[in-house]
Structure formats: C-alpha cells, structure tokens
Write a protein that holds these residues in place. Structure first.
Motif, PDB file in Angstrom:
ATOM      1  N   ALA A  26       0.832  -1.203   0.000  1.00  0.00           N
ATOM      2  CA  ALA A  26       0.000   0.000   0.000  1.00  0.00           C
ATOM      3  C   ALA A  26       0.866   1.253   0.000  1.00  0.00           C
ATOM      4  O   ALA A  26       1.863   1.335   0.726  1.00  0.00           O
ATOM      5  CB  ALA A  26      -0.928   0.012   1.212  1.00  0.00           C
ATOM      6  N   VAL A  27       0.470   2.214  -0.833  1.00  0.00           N
ATOM      7  CA  VAL A  27       1.205   3.470  -0.952  1.00  0.00           C
ATOM      8  C   VAL A  27       0.387   4.583  -0.301  1.00  0.00           C
ATOM      9  O   VAL A  27      -0.735   4.881  -0.722  1.00  0.00           O
ATOM     10  CB  VAL A  27       1.484   3.804  -2.431  1.00  0.00           C
ATOM     11  N   GLU A  28       0.962   5.218   0.740  1.00  0.00           N
ATOM     12  CA  GLU A  28       0.274   6.307   1.440  1.00  0.00           C
ATOM     13  C   GLU A  28       0.649   7.645   0.824  1.00  0.00           C
ATOM     14  O   GLU A  28       1.696   7.776   0.189  1.00  0.00           O
ATOM     15  CB  GLU A  28       0.647   6.304   2.936  1.00  0.00           C
ATOM     16  N   PRO A  29      -0.170   8.657   1.015  1.00  0.00           N
ATOM     17  CA  PRO A  29       0.137   9.980   0.453  1.00  0.00           C
ATOM     18  C   PRO A  29       1.384  10.580   1.086  1.00  0.00           C
ATOM     19  O   PRO A  29       1.763  10.254   2.208  1.00  0.00           O
ATOM     20  CB  PRO A  29      -1.116  10.802   0.775  1.00  0.00           C
ATOM     21  N   ARG A  30       2.021  11.487   0.337  1.00  0.00           N
ATOM     22  CA  ARG A  30       3.215  12.162   0.849  1.00  0.00           C
ATOM     23  C   ARG A  30       2.817  13.159   1.942  1.00  0.00           C
ATOM     24  O   ARG A  30       1.660  13.507   2.108  1.00  0.00           O
ATOM     25  CB  ARG A  30       3.932  12.886  -0.280  1.00  0.00           C
ATOM     26  N   GLY A  31       3.831  13.630   2.675  1.00  0.00           N
ATOM     27  CA  GLY A  31       3.582  14.661   3.662  1.00  0.00           C
ATOM     28  C   GLY A  31       3.314  14.142   5.059  1.00  0.00           C
ATOM     29  O   GLY A  31       3.153  14.923   6.000  1.00  0.00           O
ATOM     30  N   LEU A  32       3.265  12.813   5.233  1.00  0.00           N
ATOM     31  CA  LEU A  32       3.037  12.263   6.562  1.00  0.00           C
ATOM     32  C   LEU A  32       4.347  12.295   7.358  1.00  0.00           C
ATOM     33  O   LEU A  32       5.452  12.223   6.793  1.00  0.00           O
ATOM     34  CB  LEU A  32       2.533  10.829   6.456  1.00  0.00           C
ATOM     35  N   ASN A  33       4.247  12.381   8.677  1.00  0.00           N
ATOM     36  CA  ASN A  33       5.470  12.330   9.481  1.00  0.00           C
ATOM     37  C   ASN A  33       5.985  10.895   9.528  1.00  0.00           C
ATOM     38  O   ASN A  33       5.262   9.953   9.172  1.00  0.00           O
ATOM     39  CB  ASN A  33       5.212  12.896  10.886  1.00  0.00           C
ATOM     40  N   PRO A  34       7.246  10.684   9.944  1.00  0.00           N
ATOM     41  CA  PRO A  34       7.846   9.342   9.874  1.00  0.00           C
ATOM     42  C   PRO A  34       7.031   8.259  10.554  1.00  0.00           C
ATOM     43  O   PRO A  34       6.988   7.119  10.070  1.00  0.00           O
ATOM     44  CB  PRO A  34       9.210   9.544  10.559  1.00  0.00           C
ATOM     45  N   SER A  35       6.351   8.556  11.661  1.00  0.00           N
ATOM     46  CA  SER A  35       5.582   7.526  12.355  1.00  0.00           C
ATOM     47  C   SER A  35       4.338   7.121  11.581  1.00  0.00           C
ATOM     48  O   SER A  35       3.753   6.082  11.840  1.00  0.00           O
ATOM     49  CB  SER A  35       5.183   8.027  13.753  1.00  0.00           C
ATOM     50  N   GLN A  36       3.929   7.977  10.634  1.00  0.00           N
ATOM     51  CA  GLN A  36       2.712   7.676   9.869  1.00  0.00           C
ATOM     52  C   GLN A  36       3.019   7.101   8.493  1.00  0.00           C
ATOM     53  O   GLN A  36       2.112   6.694   7.790  1.00  0.00           O
ATOM     54  CB  GLN A  36       1.883   8.962   9.701  1.00  0.00           C
ATOM     55  N   ARG A  37       4.278   7.131   8.094  1.00  0.00           N
ATOM     56  CA  ARG A  37       4.612   6.656   6.761  1.00  0.00           C
ATOM     57  C   ARG A  37       4.326   5.167   6.627  1.00  0.00           C
ATOM     58  O   ARG A  37       4.589   4.392   7.531  1.00  0.00           O
ATOM     59  CB  ARG A  37       6.087   6.918   6.456  1.00  0.00           C
ATOM     60  N   GLY A  38       3.819   4.802   5.468  1.00  0.00           N
ATOM     61  CA  GLY A  38       3.515   3.402   5.216  1.00  0.00           C
ATOM     62  C   GLY A  38       4.746   2.592   4.883  1.00  0.00           C
ATOM     63  O   GLY A  38       5.872   3.109   4.784  1.00  0.00           O
ATOM     64  N   ARG A  39       4.529   1.325   4.712  1.00  0.00           N
ATOM     65  CA  ARG A  39       5.636   0.408   4.490  1.00  0.00           C
ATOM     66  C   ARG A  39       6.392   0.720   3.196  1.00  0.00           C
ATOM     67  O   ARG A  39       7.625   0.659   3.153  1.00  0.00           O
ATOM     68  CB  ARG A  39       5.115  -1.027   4.444  1.00  0.00           C
ATOM     69  N   ALA A  40       5.669   1.054   2.134  1.00  0.00           N
ATOM     70  CA  ALA A  40       6.328   1.288   0.851  1.00  0.00           C
ATOM     71  C   ALA A  40       7.338   2.423   0.943  1.00  0.00           C
ATOM     72  O   ALA A  40       8.502   2.278   0.530  1.00  0.00           O
ATOM     73  CB  ALA A  40       5.283   1.596  -0.220  1.00  0.00           C
ATOM     74  N   ARG A  41       6.921   3.554   1.536  1.00  0.00           N
ATOM     75  CA  ARG A  41       7.833   4.686   1.613  1.00  0.00           C
ATOM     76  C   ARG A  41       8.972   4.411   2.603  1.00  0.00           C
ATOM     77  O   ARG A  41      10.104   4.870   2.412  1.00  0.00           O
ATOM     78  CB  ARG A  41       7.063   5.944   1.998  1.00  0.00           C
ATOM     79  N   ARG A  42       8.681   3.652   3.653  1.00  0.00           N
ATOM     80  CA  ARG A  42       9.738   3.305   4.606  1.00  0.00           C
ATOM     81  C   ARG A  42      10.814   2.464   3.934  1.00  0.00           C
ATOM     82  O   ARG A  42      12.021   2.662   4.162  1.00  0.00           O
ATOM     83  CB  ARG A  42       9.140   2.561   5.800  1.00  0.00           C
ATOM     84  N   ILE A  43      10.387   1.502   3.091  1.00  0.00           N
ATOM     85  CA  ILE A  43      11.359   0.658   2.383  1.00  0.00           C
ATOM     86  C   ILE A  43      12.231   1.515   1.473  1.00  0.00           C
ATOM     87  O   ILE A  43      13.467   1.397   1.466  1.00  0.00           O
ATOM     88  CB  ILE A  43      10.627  -0.428   1.571  1.00  0.00           C
ATOM     89  N   VAL A  44      11.597   2.389   0.707  1.00  0.00           N
ATOM     90  CA  VAL A  44      12.347   3.237  -0.216  1.00  0.00           C
ATOM     91  C   VAL A  44      13.316   4.139   0.551  1.00  0.00           C
ATOM     92  O   VAL A  44      14.495   4.267   0.188  1.00  0.00           O
ATOM     93  CB  VAL A  44      11.387   4.070  -1.077  1.00  0.00           C
ATOM     94  N   ASP A  45      12.855   4.755   1.618  1.00  0.00           N
ATOM     95  CA  ASP A  45      13.715   5.639   2.402  1.00  0.00           C
ATOM     96  C   ASP A  45      14.916   4.884   2.968  1.00  0.00           C
ATOM     97  O   ASP A  45      16.030   5.422   3.044  1.00  0.00           O
ATOM     98  CB  ASP A  45      12.927   6.288   3.540  1.00  0.00           C
ATOM     99  N   SER A  46      14.704   3.641   3.357  1.00  0.00           N
ATOM    100  CA  SER A  46      15.804   2.848   3.915  1.00  0.00           C
ATOM    101  C   SER A  46      16.858   2.550   2.856  1.00  0.00           C
ATOM    102  O   SER A  46      18.064   2.584   3.143  1.00  0.00           O
ATOM    103  CB  SER A  46      15.262   1.543   4.507  1.00  0.00           C
ATOM    104  N   VAL A  47      16.430   2.254   1.634  1.00  0.00           N
ATOM    105  CA  VAL A  47      17.396   2.001   0.565  1.00  0.00           C
ATOM    106  C   VAL A  47      18.135   3.285   0.207  1.00  0.00           C
ATOM    107  O   VAL A  47      19.362   3.284   0.006  1.00  0.00           O
ATOM    108  CB  VAL A  47      16.688   1.407  -0.672  1.00  0.00           C
ATOM    109  N   LEU A  48      17.393   4.393   0.138  1.00  0.00           N
ATOM    110  CA  LEU A  48      18.032   5.662  -0.201  1.00  0.00           C
ATOM    111  C   LEU A  48      19.063   6.086   0.851  1.00  0.00           C
ATOM    112  O   LEU A  48      20.021   6.811   0.546  1.00  0.00           O
ATOM    113  CB  LEU A  48      16.972   6.751  -0.353  1.00  0.00           C
TER     114      LEU A  48
END
Length: 424
Positions: A26-48
């Motif tokens: 699931a892809v959540e909208p941008r602009g959420l704080n780190p505790s609200q970010r979904g799994r997809a964005r967390r994975i991408v941020d970790s790779v980056l």
C-alpha cells in the motif's frame, strides 16, 4: 464407446516453474510524518539511506539468490522501480544499483503451477514451415494454478504427425510473465520475441481478472477473405464475480485481453466457431448454467440472446452439459465436444454432431461418455473430473488433450469415423 489411444505423457504441477511478479505494498500519500509513513515509503527511504557500497552488497545477494532463476532480472527490477517511482513520486536519476534494489524489494517470486495444471486447449501453430507432409506444429494452452488458487495461462509448443507420434518442445530453463499496458479494462500484452512461447505465462492484469484467467478456449479463426487470427474465450474471475473475455492475437507475440459485453457474456464456457456462419460470428454458450445455446452476433465483443438447442438427456449428463472447446468443422457437420456432469458430480467428456448449415440442429450425440474418470485418472485436486477446452483434428483423427481431476493433463487419440458412428 469409441476406442481411445492413450499416450503415456502426463503434464504435472511443478513448483520449480517460477516467474517474477510485482509485490504490492500500500502506498500512502506524501507529507506524513515518519511515524505515519507506510511500508512502501519506509522501504524506499531505507534504501536511499544506504551508502553505495552497502547498496551494491545487498543487490549482489539478490543476484546470487535469484539471478540464474530468471531471464533479464535487472530489466525486471528496473521496470518495477519505474512503476514505484511513479506511485511514490521518486526521482528517476538515482544510480542503477539503487534503482535495481528498490525494484527488487517490490517484486516477489511466484510458483505459477505449484498446485495444478488443467483444462488444456490446442490449435495449429501460426508457423507450419519446414514440416514433413502430414505433420502439424501446434500451440497448447494450459490453466496453471498457484498460491492462493490464482489461475494463469501458460503455453507449450509441439508437433504431431499422421502416425500419432507426438512431441512437446522442451521447456526453457526460465519462464517469463508477459508484461503489458491496461487501459479501460483492455490489456495489451507483448511477449518478448527472444523468449520461447513455451514457458510464457499470462497473468491476471485487470480488476475483473484479479483471481484468475480460467479455461481458455483457443480457436484458429479464418475470416471470409482468408485472413487468419487466433481468438480465445476465457472466464475472468475477480474473486466475487465472473465474466467472459476474449484473447486476440495474430502470432502469439502481441495479445489483447478484452471483456465481452451483452447478457450472454455473463456466463462461463463460451466457445467461438472457427469461421463466420451466414456472415456473422457464432458461439456456443450456456446461458442457464445447464444447457447449450447457439449465439450469433455482428460484433465480436457483444453477445446477447441465443437459441437453446440441447439440454441434459442421458444419465451421465443429467446435472448439466457444456461445451469442451470450439466446434471442429468436418464434411459431415460441426463436431462439438461436450462435458456432462452425472451422479456424485462426476465430469465426463462426450460429443455432438451439429448441422453445418444450422448448428442448432443436433444430428447425433453421445449416449455414453467417450472419456470418463476411472482408476488412475480420478484422484486429484478435484476428484472424478476429466475436462478439455479443445481438441484438434489431423486428417480423420482427433488429438485430444484433457485435464485430469483438475490436477494434471493427459493426451489421447481417437478415430473420428469411430466417434461419429457412436453418435445416436
């Protein structure tokens, strides 16, 4: 019952046949704080956040595990990265290893035929060059079932000759899932020409197909001007609803998957005649779930109405009857393979001969099955079922692939003259 010549080959489920498929997160909208970010964005941020050396090391482990199991795996990861970049509004200028690793995190390996192979269909191959007289190259389609009871379509190529010899081309070492585009519920899929048709897999791509592409009935269709095109009717299953759809291809490289419209298209088991009849397309359908109907249409994608022409009659088919693939044109008429359901929900295969000028006229039908579950071909995922989605005539013989217990596929030959003699 006509005599059958059964062949020893059985096509079995094979968990080792795998493809790379998208892993949906699931892809959540941008602009959420780190505790609200979904799994997809967390994975991408970790790779980056990885440094270049760590990224290369992790990607190396991926290639070590999966590189020799799939063709062009880097291209697959790149395509998946581009899909995720569009969904997550990511930059496209990342260095290649980082892109590939992100793509890998959003893929998974799927064993498409781990549970079952069933319900084959067969047509002459588009390429008949270089063959001896009396020999025919063919395309075989199979319904493959994997994890979650998701049905896909896979293909095999082979050759048969007038003496009844039969050979399937070897499977390539790796299978390939066909990629494509979807617009307004129409899927346009392109098979890479550098890959063999054997080992090519069609997966559900639209919402209506989400849980499976079931029971493809292929037909080699010849237009009035001699143009040849291949069609295939199949059932799209969303998980809650069914619908009839149509595969279209000229050469099995570019394929379109389109929904059919009309009140007759809301049912399973539609089979297209191999040519127009009186200038119109014609189908065998089953509007009431238990009988056979003859349908005609000027629009290949819309089917309404239909004329009832045959219902359950003999003990082996009293529960329901249906077609087992597109009618086969003979000098004597249209040979239609049928299935019947009898006591204890046993599925068997029979046949009808329909008048060539008016297929609503039944000239003969099987009083007993021509192929019925017994002994070594009754046990499986769904016991007591034999079923086919199409056979192929070679001279006055019929080459019949058939599903066994919704689990595996067998093959047999039968003499057409012997079969017609049994139709009463």
């Amino acid at each position: 019952m006509p005599r059958l010549r059964h062949l020893p080959l059985r096509l079995q489920p094979d968990a080792a046949r795998v493809v790379i498929r998208p892993f949906h997160v699931a892809v959540e909208p941008r602009g959420l704080n780190p505790s609200q970010r979904g799994r997809a964005r967390r994975i991408v941020d970790s790779v980056l956040a990885m440094d270049a050396r760590s990224c290369l090391a992790e990607l190396g482990l991926v290639y070590q595990d999966f590189g020799d199991r799939h063709r062009d795996i880097t291209e697959i990861f790149e395509r998946r990265y581009r899909q995720m970049a569009a969904e997550l509004d990511m930059p496209m200028a990342l260095h290649a290893p980082c892109r590939a690793l992100i793509g890998a995190y959003f893929c998974h390996e799927y064993s498409y035929a781990a549970a079952a192979l069933m319900n084959p269909s067969i047509v002459p191959h588009p390429n008949q060059s270089g063959l001896a007289e009396g020999t025919m190259r063919f395309v075989l389609s199979l319904r493959a079932v994997g994890e979650g009871h998701i049905s896909s379509v896979e293909f095999r190529e082979g050759v048969v000759d007038a003496d009844g010899n039969f050979e399937l081309l070897p499977l390539p070492l790796v299978a390939m899932a066909v990629e494509g585009q979807v617009e307004q519920d129409v899927a346009m899929l392109m098979r890479e020409r550098r890959t063999a048709l054997s080992g090519t897999v069609l997966f559900p791509v639209t919402a209506a197909q989400r849980n499976g592409l079931e029971d493809l009935r292929l037909v080699r269709f010849v237009e009035d001007d001699g143009q040849v095109i291949y069609y295939g009717t199949y059932t799209a299953y969303s998980g809650t609803a069914i619908a009839s759809e149509l595969l279209t291809t000229a050469d099995f490289n570019m394929l379109s998957l389109r929904p059919l419209d009309g009140d007759a298209a809301r049912n399973k088991g539609m089979a297209l005649f191999p040519r127009r009849i009186d200038g119109r397309y014609a189908m065998i359908g089953r509007q009431d779930g238990e009988s056979l109907y003859f349908l005609q249409s000027d629009d290949l994608l819309r089917w309404d109405g239909g004329d009832w022409f045959a219902g359950p009659l003999h003990p082996w088919e009293l529960v329901q009857i249906g077609n087992c693939g597109s009618p086969i044109e003979l000098d004597e008429g249209w040979l239609l393979l049928t299935h019947g359901v009898g006591p204890v929900r046993k599925y068997a295969i029979g046949a009808m001969l329909l008048a060539k000028d008016d297929p609503r006229k039944v000239l003969g039908r099987s009083a007993v099955p021509i192929l019925s579950p017994a002994d070594d071909d009754r046990e499986g995922y769904v016991p007591n079922v034999v079923y086919t989605c199409g056979a192929m005539a070679l001279g006055r013989r019929l080459f019949l692939p058939y599903g066994i217990a919704d689990s595996m596929v067998g093959f047999c030959w039968l003499d057409i003259d012997d079969l017609l003699a049994e139709l009463v």
